[in-house]
Every structure is written in structure tokens, then in C-alpha cells.
Design an enzyme around this catalytic site. Structure first.
Site, PDB file in Angstrom:
ATOM      1  N   ASN A 140       0.875  -1.178   0.000  1.00  0.00           N
ATOM      2  CA  ASN A 140       0.000   0.000   0.000  1.00  0.00           C
ATOM      3  C   ASN A 140       0.909   1.223   0.000  1.00  0.00           C
ATOM      4  O   ASN A 140       1.500   1.547   1.022  1.00  0.00           O
ATOM      5  CB  ASN A 140      -0.889  -0.034   1.253  1.00  0.00           C
ATOM      6  CG  ASN A 140      -1.695   1.245   1.432  1.00  0.00           C
ATOM      7  OD1 ASN A 140      -1.786   2.062   0.517  1.00  0.00           O
ATOM      8  ND2 ASN A 140      -2.283   1.410   2.614  1.00  0.00           N
ATOM      9  N   TRP A 141       1.002   1.854  -1.165  1.00  0.00           N
ATOM     10  CA  TRP A 141       1.932   2.988  -1.286  1.00  0.00           C
ATOM     11  C   TRP A 141       1.373   4.276  -0.687  1.00  0.00           C
ATOM     12  O   TRP A 141       2.061   5.271  -0.611  1.00  0.00           O
ATOM     13  CB  TRP A 141       2.307   3.191  -2.756  1.00  0.00           C
ATOM     14  CG  TRP A 141       3.509   2.375  -3.154  1.00  0.00           C
ATOM     15  CD1 TRP A 141       3.971   1.242  -2.537  1.00  0.00           C
ATOM     16  CD2 TRP A 141       4.405   2.641  -4.231  1.00  0.00           C
ATOM     17  NE1 TRP A 141       5.099   0.796  -3.174  1.00  0.00           N
ATOM     18  CE2 TRP A 141       5.395   1.622  -4.224  1.00  0.00           C
ATOM     19  CE3 TRP A 141       4.483   3.625  -5.218  1.00  0.00           C
ATOM     20  CZ2 TRP A 141       6.444   1.579  -5.147  1.00  0.00           C
ATOM     21  CZ3 TRP A 141       5.521   3.575  -6.154  1.00  0.00           C
ATOM     22  CH2 TRP A 141       6.491   2.565  -6.106  1.00  0.00           C
ATOM     23  N   LYS A 142       0.088   4.264  -0.322  1.00  0.00           N
ATOM     24  CA  LYS A 142      -0.540   5.471   0.247  1.00  0.00           C
ATOM     25  C   LYS A 142      -0.272   6.669  -0.684  1.00  0.00           C
ATOM     26  O   LYS A 142      -0.247   6.490  -1.896  1.00  0.00           O
ATOM     27  CB  LYS A 142      -0.039   5.695   1.680  1.00  0.00           C
ATOM     28  CG  LYS A 142      -0.172   4.412   2.527  1.00  0.00           C
ATOM     29  CD  LYS A 142       0.050   4.616   3.983  1.00  0.00           C
ATOM     30  CE  LYS A 142      -0.118   3.291   4.717  1.00  0.00           C
ATOM     31  NZ  LYS A 142      -0.020   3.418   6.155  1.00  0.00           N
ATOM     32  N   HIS A 150      -9.554   1.745   4.606  1.00  0.00           N
ATOM     33  CA  HIS A 150      -8.299   1.863   5.371  1.00  0.00           C
ATOM     34  C   HIS A 150      -8.530   2.816   6.556  1.00  0.00           C
ATOM     35  O   HIS A 150      -9.282   3.784   6.436  1.00  0.00           O
ATOM     36  CB  HIS A 150      -7.185   2.394   4.467  1.00  0.00           C
ATOM     37  CG  HIS A 150      -5.838   2.296   5.100  1.00  0.00           C
ATOM     38  ND1 HIS A 150      -5.411   3.191   6.053  1.00  0.00           N
ATOM     39  CD2 HIS A 150      -4.853   1.382   4.970  1.00  0.00           C
ATOM     40  CE1 HIS A 150      -4.202   2.831   6.466  1.00  0.00           C
ATOM     41  NE2 HIS A 150      -3.837   1.741   5.827  1.00  0.00           N
ATOM     42  N   GLU A 165      -6.829   5.103   7.735  1.00  0.00           N
ATOM     43  CA  GLU A 165      -6.511   6.515   7.474  1.00  0.00           C
ATOM     44  C   GLU A 165      -7.697   7.203   6.815  1.00  0.00           C
ATOM     45  O   GLU A 165      -7.968   8.381   7.082  1.00  0.00           O
ATOM     46  CB  GLU A 165      -5.236   6.610   6.612  1.00  0.00           C
ATOM     47  CG  GLU A 165      -4.006   6.266   7.452  1.00  0.00           C
ATOM     48  CD  GLU A 165      -2.825   5.697   6.679  1.00  0.00           C
ATOM     49  OE1 GLU A 165      -2.812   5.756   5.438  1.00  0.00           O
ATOM     50  OE2 GLU A 165      -1.908   5.166   7.343  1.00  0.00           O
ATOM     51  N   GLU A 205      -5.736  -4.469  10.601  1.00  0.00           N
ATOM     52  CA  GLU A 205      -4.641  -3.523  10.817  1.00  0.00           C
ATOM     53  C   GLU A 205      -4.910  -2.721  12.091  1.00  0.00           C
ATOM     54  O   GLU A 205      -5.678  -1.742  12.063  1.00  0.00           O
ATOM     55  CB  GLU A 205      -4.544  -2.547   9.641  1.00  0.00           C
ATOM     56  CG  GLU A 205      -4.322  -3.199   8.303  1.00  0.00           C
ATOM     57  CD  GLU A 205      -3.744  -2.211   7.289  1.00  0.00           C
ATOM     58  OE1 GLU A 205      -2.621  -2.426   6.861  1.00  0.00           O
ATOM     59  OE2 GLU A 205      -4.410  -1.226   6.981  1.00  0.00           O
ATOM     60  N   GLY A 240       2.600   2.194  10.767  1.00  0.00           N
ATOM     61  CA  GLY A 240       3.668   3.191  10.633  1.00  0.00           C
ATOM     62  C   GLY A 240       4.408   3.503  11.914  1.00  0.00           C
ATOM     63  O   GLY A 240       5.158   4.484  11.967  1.00  0.00           O
ATOM     64  N   SER A 279       3.100  -2.194  10.335  1.00  0.00           N
ATOM     65  CA  SER A 279       4.542  -2.357  10.627  1.00  0.00           C
ATOM     66  C   SER A 279       5.073  -3.747  10.302  1.00  0.00           C
ATOM     67  O   SER A 279       6.024  -4.195  10.927  1.00  0.00           O
ATOM     68  CB  SER A 279       4.843  -1.974  12.078  1.00  0.00           C
ATOM     69  OG  SER A 279       4.569  -0.602  12.298  1.00  0.00           O
ATOM     70  N   GLY A 298       2.726  -1.198   4.254  1.00  0.00           N
ATOM     71  CA  GLY A 298       2.888   0.206   3.893  1.00  0.00           C
ATOM     72  C   GLY A 298       4.345   0.537   3.626  1.00  0.00           C
ATOM     73  O   GLY A 298       4.872   0.305   2.543  1.00  0.00           O
ATOM     74  N   GLY A 299       5.010   1.059   4.634  1.00  0.00           N
ATOM     75  CA  GLY A 299       6.385   1.552   4.484  1.00  0.00           C
ATOM     76  C   GLY A 299       7.333   0.568   3.814  1.00  0.00           C
ATOM     77  O   GLY A 299       8.136   0.959   2.955  1.00  0.00           O
TER      78      GLY A 299
HETATM   79  P1  PGA Z   1       2.758   0.203   7.565  1.00  0.00           P
HETATM   80  O1  PGA Z   1       1.314   0.499   6.923  1.00  0.00           O
HETATM   81  O2  PGA Z   1       3.224  -1.121   7.011  1.00  0.00           O
HETATM   82  O3  PGA Z   1       3.614   1.354   7.110  1.00  0.00           O
HETATM   83  O4  PGA Z   1       2.575   0.157   9.049  1.00  0.00           O
HETATM   84  C1  PGA Z   1       0.385  -0.541   6.723  1.00  0.00           C
HETATM   85  C2  PGA Z   1      -0.910   0.006   6.187  1.00  0.00           C
HETATM   86  O5  PGA Z   1      -1.336   1.087   6.613  1.00  0.00           O
HETATM   87  O6  PGA Z   1      -1.549  -0.608   5.308  1.00  0.00           O
END
Ligand code: PGA
Length: 248
Positions: A8-10, A91, A93, A161, A167, A206, A227-228
Site C-alpha cells: 500500500n503505497w498510500k 483503510h 486513514e 490492521e 507506521g 509495521s 505500507g512503508g
Molecule cells: P505500515 O502500513 O506497514 O507502514 O505500518 C500498513 C498500512 O497502513 O496498510
């Protein structure tokens, strides 16, 4: 079950990053026992799917309507038209920043699967909810409210999640992940019958090259939403390798 690893590149990624998508697509090709993909910014989807047609590319949100007066929004048909095959909905966010409710997430998932996209429906508790002992209730409530009745194990995956793990470099204990994924599995089976036992339940928050093998070995952890650690091939590679080792 084969593991499903999705990046997930956000809100990250410019045309100058297309080469990274190419590196990840090439890498994914070498892990034949793993299903993988990248959910990237909408602006890159069409060009990425043209350049890397054999790699799964997805979006990160979709509108409930097929078209119309919704300035700035993207429909499921547009995602398909751009070459996407999957989309993330709900998600945390977006639930937080755009005030998305379970009912809206459910309608988005329905709009996605109606045109043949698969949907990754995200759920997860906040830190305060976990501290209050409400994590399971919150997550199962999100599952009940966010999955459309037409969902099948082919069209929908779940991503658990924990909001406080996204993150932050913090992850829940193995026992907590085990308990939550088992509870989600039981709820899916209760709702969908046999097919609920096949629906993939991803863990997100994470996940990285160091903890992926531990997390992916937990029962009912069928993959990861990353994500990251999906922003470079170097960081994504050990997660795919762990999935290849553990997956069937
Ligand atoms: P993260 O993000 O791996 O950077 O914690 C995961 C996500 O929000 O899908």
C-alpha cells in the site's frame, strides 16, 4: 493457502518511481508460491499496468457510484479501465481522515466487486479501544458492517490492521494476532459458511522483513498489507521470501 502480500503505497509515488514498481513486479515473479500486488496512487495506475501488465496493480479507494457529479472521486469502472484488478477500501486513514463509516465502506466494496475488482476491506482497533478491552468487539463490528452480502472469498479479502501499529514500528503480540485472526475467521464462517474459511485475512501494521516470518506463520494470517516496507524492492523482498517459505 497461498499467502497474499499487498503493498500500500498510500500518498507516495511519482512517475519517477515507476522503476521501483518494475523492480517489485520482477521480484514478485520470482516467488511463484506467493500472490502479490501493489496498491498505488491513481495517477500511476494506467501507466504502471501498461508497463508491467503481468503484475497485480490496485487502487486505494473507490467511490460508491458508477459515474456522475462527484468531483475528485474515482469509480470502480475507472479503476478497471486503468488496468487495476484490486482496491483497498476502509483503510483506517480514510476512516479517520474522511470519516468513512462501515456502511460507506460496505457500499464501496460492493461497487468494486460489482465490476469485477477484488476488494481488500480494512478493519482495526485504535490503541484506546484495545486498552479498554474493546478490540475484538470493534473489529468484529467493522467486519459485520463493512462486508457486503455478495462477498465471496474470490472477491474480498480482509486486512486486520491495528491502527496503533500502522507506521509505528510496533506490532501486537503473537497471542493477540492469533486471537484476533481466529475471531475474524469464526465471524467470516458464521456469515459466509464454508466460503468464509477460504477468505484471506491479511495482517497489516509495521510488517517488515524482520517480523514477517513470525506474523505469517500465525494461524489464519493469510498474508500482509504492507505500507512503508513496500516502498522499495529491497524492503519488500524479505517479506515475499517469508511468504514463499511459509505458504503452501
Ligand atoms: P505500515 O502500513 O506497514 O507502514 O505500518 C500498513 C498500512 O497502513 O496498510
Amino acid at each position: 493457502m497461498r499467502k497474499y502480500i499487498v503493498g500500500n503505497w498510500k500518498m507516495n509515488g511519482l512517475r519517477s518511481d515507476l522503476g521501483v514498481i518494475g523492480q517489485i513486479a520482477a521480484l514478485a515473479n520470482t516467488f511463484s508460491n506467493v500472490d502479490s500486488g501493489l496498491c498505488i496512487p491513481s495517477t500511476l495506475i494506467a501507466v504502471a499496468t501498461q508497463q508491467y501488465p503481468h503484475f497485480t496493480i490496485g487502487g486505494q479507494d473507490v467511490h460508491t457510484a458508477t459515474s456522475g457529479a462527484h468531483t475528485g472521486c474515482i469509480s470502480a469502472a475507472m479503476l478497471i479501465d486503468a488496468g487495476a484488478s484490486v482496491v483497498i477500501v476502509g483503510h483506517s486513514e480514510r476512516r479517520a481522515d474522511q470519516f468513512e463509516s462501515d456502511a460507506l465502506v460496505q457500499a464501496k466494496a460492493q461497487a468494486a466487486i460489482a465490476v469485477g475488482l477484488s476488494a481488500i476491506i480494512c478493519v482495526g482497533e485504535t490503541e484506546a479501544q484495545r486498552d479498554n478491552g474493546d478490540a475484538e468487539n470493534v473489529v468484529l463490528g467493522q467486519i459485520d458492517g463493512s462486508i457486503p452480502d455478495s462477498a465471496t472469498s474470490d472477491s474480498v479479502s480482509i486486512a486486520y490492521e491495528p491502527v496503533w501499529a500502522i507506521g509505528t514500528g510496533r506490532i501486537p503480540s503473537v497471542d493477540d494476532v492469533t486471537a484476533m485472526h481466529s475471531a475474524i475467521r469464526a465471524r467470516l464462517v458464521a456469515r459466509l459458511g464454508d466460503d468464509g474459511s477460504k477468505m484471506q485475512i491479511l495482517y497489516g501494521g509495521s510488517m517488515n522483513g524482520e517480523n514477517a516470518a513470525t506474523l505469517l506463520a500465525i494461524p489464519h494470517v493469510d498474508g500482509g498489507l504492507i505500507g512503508g516496507a513496500s516502498l522499495s524492492a529491497e524492503k519488500f523482498a524479505p517479506i515475499l521470501a517469508a511468504a514463499q517459505d511459509i505458504g503452501a
